[in-house]
Design an enzyme around this catalytic site. Sequence first.
Site, PDB file in Angstrom:
ATOM      1  N   TYR A   1       0.556  -1.080   0.281  1.00  0.00           N
ATOM      2  CA  TYR A   1       0.250   0.256   0.313  1.00  0.00           C
ATOM      3  C   TYR A   1       1.086   1.297   0.274  1.00  0.00           C
ATOM      4  O   TYR A   1       0.645   2.291  -0.857  1.00  0.00           O
ATOM      5  CB  TYR A   1      -0.883  -0.104   1.103  1.00  0.00           C
ATOM      6  CG  TYR A   1      -2.060   1.032   1.097  1.00  0.00           C
ATOM      7  CD1 TYR A   1      -3.303   0.956   0.691  1.00  0.00           C
ATOM      8  CD2 TYR A   1      -1.819   1.961   2.665  1.00  0.00           C
ATOM      9  CE1 TYR A   1      -4.139   2.236   0.484  1.00  0.00           C
ATOM     10  CE2 TYR A   1      -2.962   3.283   2.214  1.00  0.00           C
ATOM     11  CZ  TYR A   1      -3.937   3.148   1.419  1.00  0.00           C
ATOM     12  OH  TYR A   1      -5.172   4.234   1.536  1.00  0.00           O
TER      13      TYR A   1
ATOM     14  N   ARG B   1      -2.844   8.513  16.107  1.00  0.00           N
ATOM     15  CA  ARG B   1      -4.007   9.322  15.132  1.00  0.00           C
ATOM     16  C   ARG B   1      -4.701  10.005  14.660  1.00  0.00           C
ATOM     17  O   ARG B   1      -4.733  10.496  16.560  1.00  0.00           O
ATOM     18  CB  ARG B   1      -4.565   7.816  14.747  1.00  0.00           C
ATOM     19  CG  ARG B   1      -4.220   6.490  14.253  1.00  0.00           C
ATOM     20  CD  ARG B   1      -3.264   6.578  13.009  1.00  0.00           C
ATOM     21  NE  ARG B   1      -2.544   5.153  12.961  1.00  0.00           N
ATOM     22  CZ  ARG B   1      -1.670   4.769  12.986  1.00  0.00           C
ATOM     23  NH1 ARG B   1      -0.877   5.197  14.109  1.00  0.00           N
ATOM     24  NH2 ARG B   1      -0.882   3.849  12.666  1.00  0.00           N
TER      25      ARG B   1
HETATM   26  P1  NAD Z   1     -12.240   2.248   0.439  1.00  0.00           P
HETATM   27  O1  NAD Z   1     -11.858   0.352   0.309  1.00  0.00           O
HETATM   28  O2  NAD Z   1     -13.913   2.343   0.689  1.00  0.00           O
HETATM   29  O3  NAD Z   1     -12.570   2.467  -1.099  1.00  0.00           O
HETATM   30  C1  NAD Z   1     -11.804   2.353  -2.565  1.00  0.00           C
HETATM   31  C2  NAD Z   1     -12.909   1.989  -3.488  1.00  0.00           C
HETATM   32  O4  NAD Z   1     -12.285   1.702  -4.158  1.00  0.00           O
HETATM   33  C3  NAD Z   1     -13.899   0.681  -3.570  1.00  0.00           C
HETATM   34  O5  NAD Z   1     -15.727   1.061  -3.747  1.00  0.00           O
HETATM   35  C4  NAD Z   1     -13.746  -0.267  -4.089  1.00  0.00           C
HETATM   36  O6  NAD Z   1     -14.438  -1.264  -4.557  1.00  0.00           O
HETATM   37  C5  NAD Z   1     -12.708   0.027  -5.187  1.00  0.00           C
HETATM   38  N1  NAD Z   1     -11.513  -0.316  -5.805  1.00  0.00           N
HETATM   39  C6  NAD Z   1      -9.869  -1.033  -5.500  1.00  0.00           C
HETATM   40  N2  NAD Z   1      -9.771  -1.871  -6.149  1.00  0.00           N
HETATM   41  C7  NAD Z   1     -10.225  -1.142  -7.464  1.00  0.00           C
HETATM   42  C8  NAD Z   1      -9.355  -1.434  -8.226  1.00  0.00           C
HETATM   43  N3  NAD Z   1      -8.308  -1.921  -8.942  1.00  0.00           N
HETATM   44  N4  NAD Z   1     -10.539  -1.318  -9.843  1.00  0.00           N
HETATM   45  C9  NAD Z   1     -12.014  -0.007  -9.031  1.00  0.00           C
HETATM   46  N5  NAD Z   1     -11.885  -0.181  -8.188  1.00  0.00           N
HETATM   47  C10 NAD Z   1     -10.816  -0.348  -7.402  1.00  0.00           C
HETATM   48  O7  NAD Z   1     -11.659   3.101   1.022  1.00  0.00           O
HETATM   49  P2  NAD Z   1     -11.561   4.146   1.275  1.00  0.00           P
HETATM   50  O8  NAD Z   1     -11.888   5.042   2.343  1.00  0.00           O
HETATM   51  O9  NAD Z   1     -12.862   4.871   0.304  1.00  0.00           O
HETATM   52  O10 NAD Z   1     -10.207   5.439   0.017  1.00  0.00           O
HETATM   53  C11 NAD Z   1     -10.628   6.049  -0.975  1.00  0.00           C
HETATM   54  C12 NAD Z   1      -9.356   6.746  -1.371  1.00  0.00           C
HETATM   55  O11 NAD Z   1      -9.010   7.707  -0.087  1.00  0.00           O
HETATM   56  C13 NAD Z   1      -8.076   5.455  -1.794  1.00  0.00           C
HETATM   57  O12 NAD Z   1      -7.391   5.176  -2.960  1.00  0.00           O
HETATM   58  C14 NAD Z   1      -7.413   5.126  -0.543  1.00  0.00           C
HETATM   59  O13 NAD Z   1      -6.005   4.711  -0.428  1.00  0.00           O
HETATM   60  C15 NAD Z   1      -7.494   6.703   0.342  1.00  0.00           C
HETATM   61  N6  NAD Z   1      -7.187   6.943   1.610  1.00  0.00           N
HETATM   62  C16 NAD Z   1      -8.025   6.643   2.676  1.00  0.00           C
HETATM   63  C17 NAD Z   1      -7.594   7.197   3.523  1.00  0.00           C
HETATM   64  C18 NAD Z   1      -9.197   7.047   5.089  1.00  0.00           C
HETATM   65  O14 NAD Z   1      -8.407   7.018   6.498  1.00  0.00           O
HETATM   66  N7  NAD Z   1     -10.627   6.342   4.469  1.00  0.00           N
HETATM   67  C19 NAD Z   1      -6.808   7.584   4.157  1.00  0.00           C
HETATM   68  C20 NAD Z   1      -5.874   7.733   2.840  1.00  0.00           C
HETATM   69  C21 NAD Z   1      -5.980   7.558   2.141  1.00  0.00           C
HETATM   70  N1  UDP Z   2      -6.062  -0.820  15.797  1.00  0.00           N
HETATM   71  C1  UDP Z   2      -6.208  -1.116  17.390  1.00  0.00           C
HETATM   72  N2  UDP Z   2      -7.928  -2.040  16.898  1.00  0.00           N
HETATM   73  C2  UDP Z   2      -8.329  -1.862  15.967  1.00  0.00           C
HETATM   74  C3  UDP Z   2      -7.995  -1.805  14.678  1.00  0.00           C
HETATM   75  C4  UDP Z   2      -7.023  -0.836  15.033  1.00  0.00           C
HETATM   76  O1  UDP Z   2      -5.837  -0.829  18.780  1.00  0.00           O
HETATM   77  O2  UDP Z   2      -9.210  -2.775  16.400  1.00  0.00           O
HETATM   78  C5  UDP Z   2      -4.909   0.543  15.804  1.00  0.00           C
HETATM   79  C6  UDP Z   2      -3.930  -0.011  14.698  1.00  0.00           C
HETATM   80  O3  UDP Z   2      -3.378  -0.976  15.095  1.00  0.00           O
HETATM   81  C7  UDP Z   2      -3.756   1.395  14.179  1.00  0.00           C
HETATM   82  C8  UDP Z   2      -4.652   2.657  15.149  1.00  0.00           C
HETATM   83  O4  UDP Z   2      -5.567   1.724  15.805  1.00  0.00           O
HETATM   84  O5  UDP Z   2      -2.672   1.620  15.499  1.00  0.00           O
HETATM   85  C9  UDP Z   2      -5.305   2.816  12.981  1.00  0.00           C
HETATM   86  O6  UDP Z   2      -5.806   1.908  12.823  1.00  0.00           O
HETATM   87  P1  UDP Z   2      -6.660   1.572  11.523  1.00  0.00           P
HETATM   88  O7  UDP Z   2      -6.528   0.111  10.616  1.00  0.00           O
HETATM   89  O8  UDP Z   2      -7.438   1.861  11.667  1.00  0.00           O
HETATM   90  O9  UDP Z   2      -5.653   2.581   9.749  1.00  0.00           O
HETATM   91  P2  UDP Z   2      -4.086   3.098   9.515  1.00  0.00           P
HETATM   92  O10 UDP Z   2      -3.427   1.855  11.415  1.00  0.00           O
HETATM   93  O11 UDP Z   2      -4.195   2.188   8.392  1.00  0.00           O
HETATM   94  O12 UDP Z   2      -4.198   4.396  10.702  1.00  0.00           O
END
Ligand code: NAD
Ligand code: UDP
Length: 313
Positions: free
Chosen positions: A143, A209
């Site tokens: 990722y 976070r």
């Molecule tokens: P999510 O998993 O809910 O959404 C991702 C979407 O992309 C899903 O609908 C999935 O089906 C689709 N997808 C995955 N692989 C695909 C592919 N190969 N072709 C077409 N569609 C595909 O996640 P989200 O939280 O909505 O995240 C959206 C974007 O934002 C992502 O790129 C993620 O990396 C980025 N992002 C999210 C967060 C967060 O906290 N939610 C933080 C940092 C970055």
């Molecule tokens: N985490 C936790 N319990 C859970 C899920 C996540 O303590 O059931 C912790 C995880 O280890 C991380 C933080 O919460 O330190 C945020 O995790 P998340 O998977 O939401 O996002 P990311 O690590 O990608 O920021």
Amino acid sequence: MRVLVTGGAGFIGSHLCERLLGDGHEVVCLDNFFTGTKQNIMRLLDDHRFELVRHDIIEPILLEVDRVFNLACPASPIHYQYNPVKTIKTSVMGTINMLGLAKRVRARILQASTSEVYGDPQVHPQPEEYWGNVNPIGIRSCYDEGKRVAETLMMDYHRQNGVDIRIVRIFNTYGPRMAVNDGRVVSNFIVQALKGEDITVYGEGQQTRSFCYVSDLVDGLVRMMACDGFTGPVNLGNPAETTILEFAKRIIALTGSRSRIVFKPLPADDPKQRQPDIRLAGEKLGWTPRVPVEQGLRETIDYFSALLGTSQP
Ligand code: NAD
Ligand code: UDP
């Protein structure tokens, strides 16, 4: 404008599609439904300005659009580690395909990057100039490194081919329509609290976070796409930082749950601290998060409570 949202059936993508329709645009939502669902966009299907395309961005596609928001990529560690090779293909081959499309039709393209490009950061809070501290061979690398290559591709298509790009580094975002089972901390803790199950804190819960509500994040994405003469990268997130243990206690208090906190092993390479420096977003986009964490969490708790059919005190 006609706007393509890849990953549009996902958590953030579905809120973005809704916002863009509300702003008067035509929206093409493209998704392979790996982590997204039709349920997330169900209410949009009746709108004649909304189109749904089932497609995997790993394969090329021809579409006539003016703007591309490239959000397709699983975001929760459980989902992106389920098939790591696929995850990295999505970020690398998928971004190449979307950049190729943007180049061909001269569309502006915004890449959803992530705070994970900073890895386990040694600079706190994280400004955009920080290059990060990322393990290239760990379980999160598919990722983190995938997203880093995606940023590189964006910059190279911009410098080499003049593609009009925007890069946004999204920090932990939460809200309604997160998947119940996606393993992220906000959905896990709320679902566990509502069901009266143990709250699983990984490690000692001293890692931090900073959580941003989804409407604020979407507003930042829209502003960045509309902003002329600024490619980014720009951080978008809420600087309200908390330890995971404090966060667990907060969810228990807000839900009035009787759940106990239990401690589980910390996953490998779990970043110890994370907080966005959002001065650049303020300066360039006039953006700052508006929804207090307590209010956002209440909305999210209400959503999961209705979904699970649990009653709250
Ligand atoms: P999510 O998993 O809910 O959404 C991702 C979407 O992309 C899903 O609908 C999935 O089906 C689709 N997808 C995955 N692989 C695909 C592919 N190969 N072709 C077409 N569609 C595909 O996640 P989200 O939280 O909505 O995240 C959206 C974007 O934002 C992502 O790129 C993620 O990396 C980025 N992002 C999210 C967060 C967060 O906290 N939610 C933080 C940092 C970055
Ligand atoms: N985490 C936790 N319990 C859970 C899920 C996540 O303590 O059931 C912790 C995880 O280890 C991380 C933080 O919460 O330190 C945020 O995790 P998340 O998977 O939401 O996002 P990311 O690590 O990608 O920021």
